[in-house]
Design a protein around this motif. Structure first.
Motif, PDB file in Angstrom:
ATOM      1  N   LEU A   7       4.166  13.394 -16.421  1.00 35.30           N
ATOM      2  CA  LEU A   7       5.020  12.329 -15.545  1.00 35.30           C
ATOM      3  C   LEU A   7       5.174  11.012 -16.311  1.00 35.30           C
ATOM      4  CD1 LEU A   7       4.112  14.418 -13.216  1.00 35.30           C
ATOM      5  CD2 LEU A   7       3.855  12.079 -11.673  1.00 35.30           C
ATOM      6  N   PRO A   8       6.403  10.413 -16.026  1.00 33.30           N
ATOM      7  CA  PRO A   8       6.443   9.008 -16.449  1.00 33.30           C
ATOM      8  C   PRO A   8       5.597   8.166 -16.018  1.00 33.30           C
ATOM      9  CG  PRO A   8       8.599  10.203 -15.592  1.00 33.30           C
ATOM     10  CD  PRO A   8       7.425  10.954 -15.311  1.00 33.30           C
ATOM     11  N   LYS A   9       5.232   7.080 -16.706  1.00 35.49           N
ATOM     12  CA  LYS A   9       4.055   6.475 -16.549  1.00 35.49           C
ATOM     13  C   LYS A   9       4.347   5.504 -15.185  1.00 35.49           C
ATOM     14  CE  LYS A   9       1.506   7.002 -19.999  1.00 35.49           C
ATOM     15  NZ  LYS A   9       0.312   7.861 -19.816  1.00 35.49           N
ATOM     16  N   ARG A  10       5.779   5.279 -14.809  1.00 36.59           N
ATOM     17  CA  ARG A  10       6.166   4.428 -13.708  1.00 36.59           C
ATOM     18  C   ARG A  10       5.647   5.523 -12.397  1.00 36.59           C
ATOM     19  NH1 ARG A  10      12.047   2.177 -13.284  1.00 36.59           N
ATOM     20  NH2 ARG A  10      11.005   0.638 -14.720  1.00 36.59           N
ATOM     21  N   LEU A  11       5.899   6.834 -12.657  1.00 36.09           N
ATOM     22  CA  LEU A  11       5.653   7.546 -11.551  1.00 36.09           C
ATOM     23  C   LEU A  11       3.985   7.864 -11.166  1.00 36.09           C
ATOM     24  CD1 LEU A  11       8.594   8.119 -11.652  1.00 36.09           C
ATOM     25  CD2 LEU A  11       8.232  10.575 -11.369  1.00 36.09           C
ATOM     26  N   GLU A  12       3.339   7.375 -12.084  1.00 34.72           N
ATOM     27  CA  GLU A  12       1.990   7.403 -12.257  1.00 34.72           C
ATOM     28  C   GLU A  12       1.222   5.914 -11.570  1.00 34.72           C
ATOM     29  OE1 GLU A  12       0.478   8.802 -16.000  1.00 34.72           O
ATOM     30  OE2 GLU A  12       0.183  10.762 -15.042  1.00 34.72           O
ATOM     31  N   GLY A  13       2.271   5.044 -11.463  1.00 30.22           N
ATOM     32  CA  GLY A  13       1.744   3.885 -10.926  1.00 30.22           C
ATOM     33  C   GLY A  13       1.367   3.041 -12.256  1.00 30.22           C
ATOM     34  N   LYS A  14       1.774   3.127 -13.093  1.00 29.89           N
ATOM     35  CA  LYS A  14       1.338   2.052 -14.607  1.00 29.89           C
ATOM     36  C   LYS A  14       2.766   1.668 -15.000  1.00 29.89           C
ATOM     37  CE  LYS A  14      -1.971   5.954 -15.030  1.00 29.89           C
ATOM     38  NZ  LYS A  14      -2.389   7.301 -16.018  1.00 29.89           N
ATOM     39  N   PRO A  15       2.860   0.324 -14.838  1.00 30.85           N
ATOM     40  CA  PRO A  15       1.889  -0.570 -13.797  1.00 30.85           C
ATOM     41  C   PRO A  15       2.195  -0.277 -12.372  1.00 30.85           C
ATOM     42  CG  PRO A  15       3.917  -1.579 -14.583  1.00 30.85           C
ATOM     43  CD  PRO A  15       4.031  -0.416 -15.405  1.00 30.85           C
ATOM     44  N   PRO A  16       1.050  -0.627 -11.589  1.00 32.10           N
ATOM     45  CA  PRO A  16       1.572  -0.418 -10.103  1.00 32.10           C
ATOM     46  C   PRO A  16       2.480  -1.143  -9.471  1.00 32.10           C
ATOM     47  CG  PRO A  16      -0.659  -1.517 -10.586  1.00 32.10           C
ATOM     48  CD  PRO A  16      -0.126  -1.232 -12.053  1.00 32.10           C
ATOM     49  N   LEU A  17       2.981  -0.799  -8.184  1.00 37.87           N
ATOM     50  CA  LEU A  17       4.073  -1.687  -7.728  1.00 37.87           C
ATOM     51  C   LEU A  17       3.286  -2.681  -6.947  1.00 37.87           C
ATOM     52  CD1 LEU A  17       5.791   1.199  -5.615  1.00 37.87           C
ATOM     53  CD2 LEU A  17       6.774  -0.149  -7.550  1.00 37.87           C
ATOM     54  N   ARG A  18       4.257  -3.920  -6.621  1.00 40.55           N
ATOM     55  CA  ARG A  18       3.403  -5.106  -6.217  1.00 40.55           C
ATOM     56  C   ARG A  18       3.530  -5.152  -4.933  1.00 40.55           C
ATOM     57  NH1 ARG A  18       5.279  -9.230 -11.100  1.00 40.55           N
ATOM     58  NH2 ARG A  18       4.117  -8.289 -12.843  1.00 40.55           N
ATOM     59  N   SER A  19       4.370  -4.479  -4.167  1.00 42.60           N
ATOM     60  CA  SER A  19       4.603  -4.629  -2.674  1.00 42.60           C
ATOM     61  C   SER A  19       4.979  -3.210  -2.034  1.00 42.60           C
ATOM     62  CB  SER A  19       5.772  -5.552  -2.391  1.00 42.60           C
ATOM     63  OG  SER A  19       7.167  -4.703  -2.988  1.00 42.60           O
ATOM     64  N   GLY A  20       4.801  -3.230  -0.843  1.00 40.63           N
ATOM     65  CA  GLY A  20       5.051  -1.876  -0.129  1.00 40.63           C
ATOM     66  C   GLY A  20       3.929  -0.956   0.215  1.00 40.63           C
ATOM     67  N   PRO A  21       4.052  -0.094   0.815  1.00 36.74           N
ATOM     68  CA  PRO A  21       2.922   0.976   1.126  1.00 36.74           C
ATOM     69  C   PRO A  21       2.552   1.345  -0.214  1.00 36.74           C
ATOM     70  CG  PRO A  21       4.939   1.428   2.180  1.00 36.74           C
ATOM     71  CD  PRO A  21       5.820   0.508   1.379  1.00 36.74           C
ATOM     72  N   LEU A  22       2.920   1.583  -1.187  1.00 31.22           N
ATOM     73  CA  LEU A  22       2.153   1.909  -2.548  1.00 31.22           C
ATOM     74  C   LEU A  22       1.881   0.801  -3.382  1.00 31.22           C
ATOM     75  CD1 LEU A  22       4.552   4.666  -3.603  1.00 31.22           C
ATOM     76  CD2 LEU A  22       2.528   4.926  -2.007  1.00 31.22           C
ATOM     77  N   LYS A  23       1.716  -0.444  -2.838  1.00 29.84           N
ATOM     78  CA  LYS A  23       1.400  -1.544  -3.563  1.00 29.84           C
ATOM     79  C   LYS A  23      -0.120  -1.051  -4.277  1.00 29.84           C
ATOM     80  CE  LYS A  23      -0.303  -6.372  -2.907  1.00 29.84           C
ATOM     81  NZ  LYS A  23      -0.149  -7.321  -2.107  1.00 29.84           N
ATOM     82  N   GLY A  24      -0.356  -1.255  -5.496  1.00 32.43           N
ATOM     83  CA  GLY A  24      -1.550  -1.104  -6.173  1.00 32.43           C
ATOM     84  C   GLY A  24      -1.686   0.256  -6.578  1.00 32.43           C
ATOM     85  N   ALA A  25      -1.130   1.283  -6.109  1.00 36.85           N
ATOM     86  CA  ALA A  25      -1.325   2.727  -6.031  1.00 36.85           C
ATOM     87  C   ALA A  25      -1.251   3.236  -7.430  1.00 36.85           C
ATOM     88  CB  ALA A  25      -0.603   3.569  -5.127  1.00 36.85           C
ATOM     89  N   THR A  26      -2.124   3.950  -7.981  1.00 35.69           N
ATOM     90  CA  THR A  26      -2.097   4.617  -9.144  1.00 35.69           C
ATOM     91  C   THR A  26      -2.800   6.115  -8.973  1.00 35.69           C
ATOM     92  OG1 THR A  26      -4.478   3.763  -9.940  1.00 35.69           O
ATOM     93  CG2 THR A  26      -2.381   2.548 -10.708  1.00 35.69           C
TER      94      THR A  26
END
Length: 660
Positions: free
Chosen positions: A601-620
């Motif tokens: 998977l692209p790193k973004r789709l693994e949460g690397k780096p993680p999102l900073r807001s929303g339901p998936l905030k910090g998710a990896t």
């Protein structure tokens, strides 16, 4: 096998020779029809290293084992081939009425090899089977050419047609094959393979009977489901805006709550898949801003993409063959774009998200326009949307210039220029020519700096559902022989399907803390394996994903199969058929040098780096570790993902491949 026709058509486009070939009953009993029959044929007949756009590749149109038996929601057809996008297994799936048309010609599948010297189409009825000159149709879009082919070949009965549009003719690697006025089998670049063979269309006009072992019981099953769907339809009494609120609630809950599949019946019957736009974005399932955003970036989504806005445009609902759910509709577009197109198919969720929230485009009218022109071109909206998102992010970061875009301002939400860019992709004009083969090829052209914005898995763009929220989905995105496909399986769908009613070793879905659910586990490995096997069973039967997600207690696939065939197989025995199909598809990739573990998977789709807001905030998520646990359950090598010799032997695959 009673419900199958027992034969296939083999068409050599290079020589013009057409052969009707009998298929041993054991092949059907071990693999059903559909993708199972397709995987068996392709593995045997495509040499390792074959050029996907060359004469050695095979393009197959396959119907399902239950199509035509009156089994409910079993009218899907598939295309199978070696994908020019991924250089491995490729398939695409579609509804409409083309699936029974294949079987009414007395065959379960039609396979093409070679390359015709000129554009042709295949015509089949009860007495004639021949290749005909397609010069008069080449250059027409999918809807125009289908209409003309029907007009020119109607002899009292209307034929069924599958056809490529201009995108397939121009060998766009993200093109598909259409039927029913622009409905498309979109994925894996199947349209490019068809175009490379100079094959414009299939025109089918057979009237052979399709058998069912116990018609009375099958009719009773059909009526039973129809009653359930009719009773559930009032669930659509809610306003469309309610789904945005539900999405917000689901997104804030600290746990994943499995939901009975019955909950899907009412919304799908009323709004179709587009209801998921506001629900998905607000809950964290629908990607935003090239997978880098959150609901915070699309605060307008509940208002601008309220499913009632599409519902209010509906002219007529329609059902696919044998479907009582009826999620499709034609919508009025007379008021848009100078009335050039009076109506269009209601766009599916994937299309709406791909050209709406994914691009921060709040203009629904522009999505309707794009839906129509992509349907006519016969091009995959999932791939096009992801590719446009890539181009916008590159432009915003100075990696694509105004000079390269020909003056287009590729900024987030600029719907006028987004429409123009899609038109350029379809026409292969200017920068559109560089984007018409998808994200991977575009990133190879525009350079290493742009790779971070290129969302694809093994060459194929991901379906518009969030792997950071759903580790099972992430595993299927990465490990399926046709990567990036959202319909293979997910944790959300697993809870809906209630596979533990079918498969004795499938774990029961239970409420689970979201953070814990993102951690690798053997339980999730078992759930993923059960899902993949069941999905292949569905594809072999000709079933629909929406039948699948309303639950095994509502859509009784095992009972339908036994009723149609006269068998008395258990759920576990049918799950083994699904495992055999999935294993054979994986073996196809290994044969062609595509190891399962080579895809990431692209790193973004693994949460690397993680999102900073929303339901998936910090998710990896840790996809590699979870993939190993999935491969373990599937009987594959945990380091490479290749099926183990003992698994292949236990499934009887060597004996099947030795049969003709």
């Amino acid at each position: 096998m009673i419900s199958c026709m027992g034969h296939i058509l083999e068409v050599d486009l290079s020589s013009g020779m057409i052969t009707k070939t009998a298929i041993p009953d054991e092949i059907y009993e071990q693999l059903l029809s559909g993708k199972g029959l397709g995987a068996w044929y392709l593995y045997k007949n495509i040499p390792a290293g074959a050029d996907p756009l060359g004469p050695d590749n095979v393009l197959g149109f396959v119907s399902g084992a239950l199509t035509g038996t009156n089994a409910p929601i079993c009218g899907r057809w598939s295309i199978v081939t070696k994908s020019p996008l991924t250089d491995g297994w490729g398939d695409a799936n579609c509804g409409g009425n083309f699936s029974p048309a294949i079987k009414k010609c007395g065959v379960d599948a039609i396979f093409f090899k070679g390359i015709s010297q000129k554009p042709v189409y295949l015509y089949v009825d009860d007495e004639v089977c021949e290749l005909r000159d397609a010069a008069d149709y080449w250059g027409l879009d999918a809807i125009e050419s289908e209409a003309k082919l029907i007009q020119d070949n109607t002899t009292g009965k209307k034929p069924s047609v599958a056809v490529i549009g201009t995108a397939g003719e121009q060998l766009s690697l993200i093109s598909g094959v259409c039927n029913e006025g622009g409905r498309i089998a979109a994925r894996s670049g199947v349209g490019a393979v068809m175009g490379s063979k100079n094959l414009k269309a299939l025109v089918l006009l057979g009237s052979k009977k399709i058998a069912c072992f116990d018609k009375k019981t099958m009719n009773a099953f059909n009526k039973e489901l129809a009653v359930k769907i009719k009773k559930a339809y009032p669930a659509g009494f809610m306003k469309g805006a309610t789904y945005g609120l539900l999405g917000t609630v689901f997104g804030k809950l600290p746990i994943n709550m499995p939901l009975d599949g019955s909950i899907n019946i009412g919304p799908l019957s009323k709004w179709g898949s587009s209801v998921n736009t506001v629900l998905g974005v607000q809950s964290g399932d629908g990607p935003v801003k090239n997978w880098a955003g959150s609901p915070k970036d699309a605060k307008w989504v509940s208002k601008k993409y309220n499913p009632d806005r599409l519902f209010d445009r509906e002219i007529q609902k329609y059902n696919c063959y044998s479907c009582t759910l009826g999620c499709g509709a034609v919508v009025n577009t007379k008021d848009l774009y100078d009335g050039k197109y009076e109506h269009t198919h209601k766009p599916e969720y994937e299309t709406v998200d791909a050209f709406g929230p994914l691009l921060l485009n709040d203009n629904l009218d522009s999505v309707l326009r794009i839906n129509e022109i992509t349907n006519r071109a016969g091009i995959d909206t999932i791939s096009v949307g992801n590719t446009v998102a890539y181009a916008i992010e590159c432009y915003e970061n100075g990696l694509i210039t105004n000079q390269q875009t020909g003056g287009l301002k590729l900024t987030w939400g600029n719907h006028q220029d987004i429409v123009k860019l899609v038109e350029m992709i379809i026409a292969r004009e200017g920068i559109g020519d560089l984007l018409a083969d998808g994200v991977k090829k575009a990133a190879e052209h525009f350079g290493q700096q742009t790779q971070q914005y290129a969302m694809h898995i093994g060459g194929q763009e991901p379906g518009l559902h969030e792997p950071r929220q759903d580790l099972q989905l992430a595993v299927h995105f990465m490990t399926d022989p046709a990567p990036g496909k959202h319909t293979i399986g997910s944790g959300i769908a697993y809870g809906n399907m209630a596979l533990w009613d079918v498969c004795s070793w499938a774990p029961v879905a239970r409420p689970e803390n979201k953070k814990k659910a993102r951690m690798p586990s053997e339980t999730l490995g078992k759930a993923s394996a059960a899902t993949a096997c069941y999905t292949m069973l569905v594809d072999g039967a000709g079933g629909c994903y929406y039948g699948q997600i309303i639950g095994a207690h509502n859509w009784k696939l095992v009972s339908y199969l036994n009723t149609a065939t006269g068998w008395s197989k258990t759920g576990d025995e049918y799950i083994e058929i699904g495992k055999r199909i999935q294993t054979l598809r994986t073996l196809f990739n290994v044969k062609h040098g595509v190891m399962p573990a080579s895809r990431e998977l692209p790193k973004r789709l693994e949460g690397k780096p993680p999102l900073r807001s929303g339901p998936l905030k910090g998710a990896t998520i840790d996809t590699k570790e979870q993939a190993k646990l999935y491969w373990k359950e599937m009987g594959c090598d945990m380091s490479t993902g290749a099926p183990l010799d003992e698994t292949v032997a236990q499934l009887g695959i060597p004996e099947l491949l030795g049969r003709t």
